[in-house]
Design an enzyme around this catalytic site. Structure first.
Site, PDB file in Angstrom:
ATOM      1  N   CYS A 133       0.817  -1.208   0.000  1.00  0.00           N
ATOM      2  CA  CYS A 133       0.000   0.000   0.000  1.00  0.00           C
ATOM      3  C   CYS A 133       0.860   1.271   0.000  1.00  0.00           C
ATOM      4  CB  CYS A 133      -0.987  -0.035   1.159  1.00  0.00           C
ATOM      5  SG  CYS A 133      -2.406   1.052   0.926  1.00  0.00           S
ATOM      6  N   HIS A 134       0.921   2.016   1.111  1.00  0.00           N
ATOM      7  CA  HIS A 134       1.800   3.183   1.186  1.00  0.00           C
ATOM      8  C   HIS A 134       3.189   2.826   1.729  1.00  0.00           C
ATOM      9  CE1 HIS A 134      -2.063   5.376   0.856  1.00  0.00           C
ATOM     10  NE2 HIS A 134      -1.333   6.295   0.270  1.00  0.00           N
ATOM     11  N   GLU A 164      -5.561   6.971  -4.587  1.00  0.00           N
ATOM     12  CA  GLU A 164      -5.410   8.149  -3.725  1.00  0.00           C
ATOM     13  C   GLU A 164      -6.479   9.194  -4.060  1.00  0.00           C
ATOM     14  OE1 GLU A 164      -4.064   8.649  -0.618  1.00  0.00           O
ATOM     15  OE2 GLU A 164      -2.074   8.208  -1.445  1.00  0.00           O
TER      16      GLU A 164
END
Length: 226
Positions: A133-134, A164
């Site tokens: 993910c991030h 996002e």
């Protein structure tokens, strides 16, 4: 064999006044996969100590039995309240590093020198570098000893610009992660919004989003055990 599971220590969503932190299923699901595979998990963060759990992830996954059981595990939650500082971590103790996601990573992973040192050391000693993910925010500035970016020329994924934008947080982010990763020369592979997507490029293993957390961790186990 041991895995270093790195979480963010950053708890504020830019200047919005809203909280953030590490994202529950991106820690709970991989922890379950790793421990069930017989791997020892050590939790770390850039500065060490208590780390913030994103409250929105608790709400979003309140019906997820893996996440619920994880939060009820006082020993594990206690470890996340007293994480090791990456400056004190000995990379040679680990077969893999896993950078968990959560929007907080966008602020404290990219420019942290110890994030970069640990990732480079584990990769160059033959270990696995992974994220979900991030979590790939950790990889945007990681260089190998020859000066090249670790991700250059490799298939990789992470939370996409489209995702996002869909969660209405692009304007809050310090930079667009997908764009920055592409600038570093990776072959960024994007799947439809919020669907499972795992990319394995030798000893670099990445997942796109929360739905990819379990499969990403499973791919890490496979990469470790060959």
């Amino acid at each position: 064999m041991a895995v270093l599971l790195v979480v963010t220590g950053h708890g504020q969503m830019g200047n919005t006044g809203n909280p953030t932190g590490w994202y529950l299923p991106e820690v709970a699901h991989p922890w379950k996969v790793f421990t069930e595979a017989g791997l020892k998990v050590t939790f770390a963060s850039p500065k060490g100590g208590k780390t913030p759990l994103d409250p929105s992830s608790v709400e979003a996954f309140k019906a997820d039995p893996v996440c619920t059981k994880f939060m009820e595990n006082k020993d594990v939650m206690g470890q996340l309240d007293s994480t090791a500082s990456l400056a004190d971590v000995k990379p040679s103790d680990f077969k893999a590093v896993f950078f968990a996601g959560g929007h907080g990573t966008m602020w404290d992973f990219p420019d942290d020198v110890n994030v970069q040192k640990v990732a480079t050391a584990i990769y160059e000693q033959g270990g696995v570098v992974s994220s979900v993910c991030h979590g790939p925010a950790a990889l945007v500035n990681v260089k190998l000893s020859d000066g090249s970016y670790l991700i250059q020329g490799k298939k990789l994924t992470g939370f996409t610009n489209a995702e996002e934008t869909a969660v209405k947080l692009m304007e809050v982010m310090p930079f667009p992660m997908e764009t920055k990763l592409r600038e570093r020369g990776c072959d960024f592979v994007e799947a439809p919004l919020f669907t499972e997507n795992v990319q394995v490029a030798g000893r670099l293993v990445t997942g796109q989003n929360p739905a990819s957390a379990t499969a990403t961790a499973s791919a890490v186990v496979k990469a470790i055990k060959g």
